[in-house]
Design an enzyme around this catalytic site. Structure first.
Site, PDB file in Angstrom:
ATOM      1  N   ALA A 106       0.805  -1.221   0.000  1.00 15.50           N
ATOM      2  CA  ALA A 106       0.000   0.000   0.000  1.00 15.50           C
ATOM      3  C   ALA A 106       0.842   1.277   0.000  1.00 15.50           C
ATOM      4  O   ALA A 106       0.448   2.284  -0.594  1.00 15.50           O
ATOM      5  CB  ALA A 106      -0.947  -0.001   1.199  1.00 15.50           C
ATOM      6  N   VAL A 141      -4.202  -3.222   3.946  1.00 16.83           N
ATOM      7  CA  VAL A 141      -3.375  -3.144   5.145  1.00 16.83           C
ATOM      8  C   VAL A 141      -4.133  -3.878   6.241  1.00 16.83           C
ATOM      9  O   VAL A 141      -5.269  -3.523   6.565  1.00 16.83           O
ATOM     10  CB  VAL A 141      -3.109  -1.677   5.565  1.00 16.83           C
ATOM     11  CG1 VAL A 141      -2.159  -1.625   6.749  1.00 16.83           C
ATOM     12  CG2 VAL A 141      -2.559  -0.872   4.397  1.00 16.83           C
ATOM     13  N   HIS A 187       2.563  -0.536  13.338  1.00 19.47           N
ATOM     14  CA  HIS A 187       2.958  -0.332  11.939  1.00 19.47           C
ATOM     15  C   HIS A 187       1.737  -0.146  11.045  1.00 19.47           C
ATOM     16  O   HIS A 187       1.730   0.684  10.140  1.00 19.47           O
ATOM     17  CB  HIS A 187       3.795  -1.530  11.478  1.00 19.47           C
ATOM     18  CG  HIS A 187       4.282  -1.437  10.073  1.00 19.47           C
ATOM     19  ND1 HIS A 187       5.247  -0.536   9.687  1.00 19.47           N
ATOM     20  CD2 HIS A 187       3.936  -2.139   8.970  1.00 19.47           C
ATOM     21  CE1 HIS A 187       5.466  -0.677   8.391  1.00 19.47           C
ATOM     22  NE2 HIS A 187       4.687  -1.637   7.926  1.00 19.47           N
TER      23      HIS A 187
END
Length: 156
Positions: free
Chosen positions: A58, A83, A90
């Site tokens: 991404a 994601v 993260h």
């Protein structure tokens, strides 16, 4: 359908003569494949042509679109990626920064850009959102890009 239960319609043939770039983050191949399938179907139904560029994840999607802007070869863009929340923070940075960069590109450059970056807790959620017979978020991103390309054509 979107979260409100209504999918924004794009008339068949609305993309005739338009050329789009699909940029797909490939961090999760099964999810990427399904989102790409939805995006391609939406563009083809509208009569638009397309090219595809694959990037690792991404975070690289907005970079590839920024590079493509220098070519002036595309009428619009479809950004696809996923994601998935992990055990660290993260996820938050990657999700927010990739979407922020895409939104900034779209606004600054007045881009017909459909953003299909999934941000989910797990792979099962991602597959539901990506599935072309389910939420079809890849198709939704392509339809958004088509609508914006039509608006841009009317305004210029």
């Amino acid at each position: 359908m979107d979260s409100y239960g209504v999918r924004f319609p794009v008339p068949e043939g609305a993309g005739r003569g338009l050329h789009f770039l699909i940029v797909e983050g490939r961090a999760y191949p099964d999810i990427a494949d399904e989102m790409k399938r939805g995006a391609i179907a939406a563009l083809e139904t509208a009569g638009a042509s397309h090219e595809i560029i694959a990037v690792p994840g991404a975070m690289e999607v907005p970079v590839a679109i920024a590079m493509a802007l220098e070519t002036d070869n595309y009428d619009g863009f479809v950004a696809l990626g996923c994601v998935i929340r992990g055990q660290t923070n993260h996820y938050v940075g990657v999700a927010s920064q990739s979407i922020r960069a895409l939104a900034e590109l779209a606004v600054v450059d007045a881009l017909p850009l459909g953003i299909g970056i999934l941000t989910v807790d797990n792979e099962a959620q991602a597959l539901i959102r990506a599935n072309v017979n389910g939420q079809d978020r890849g198709g939704d991103a392509a339809r958004a890009a088509l609508v914006l390309a039509g608006i841009k054509a009317k305004l210029t």
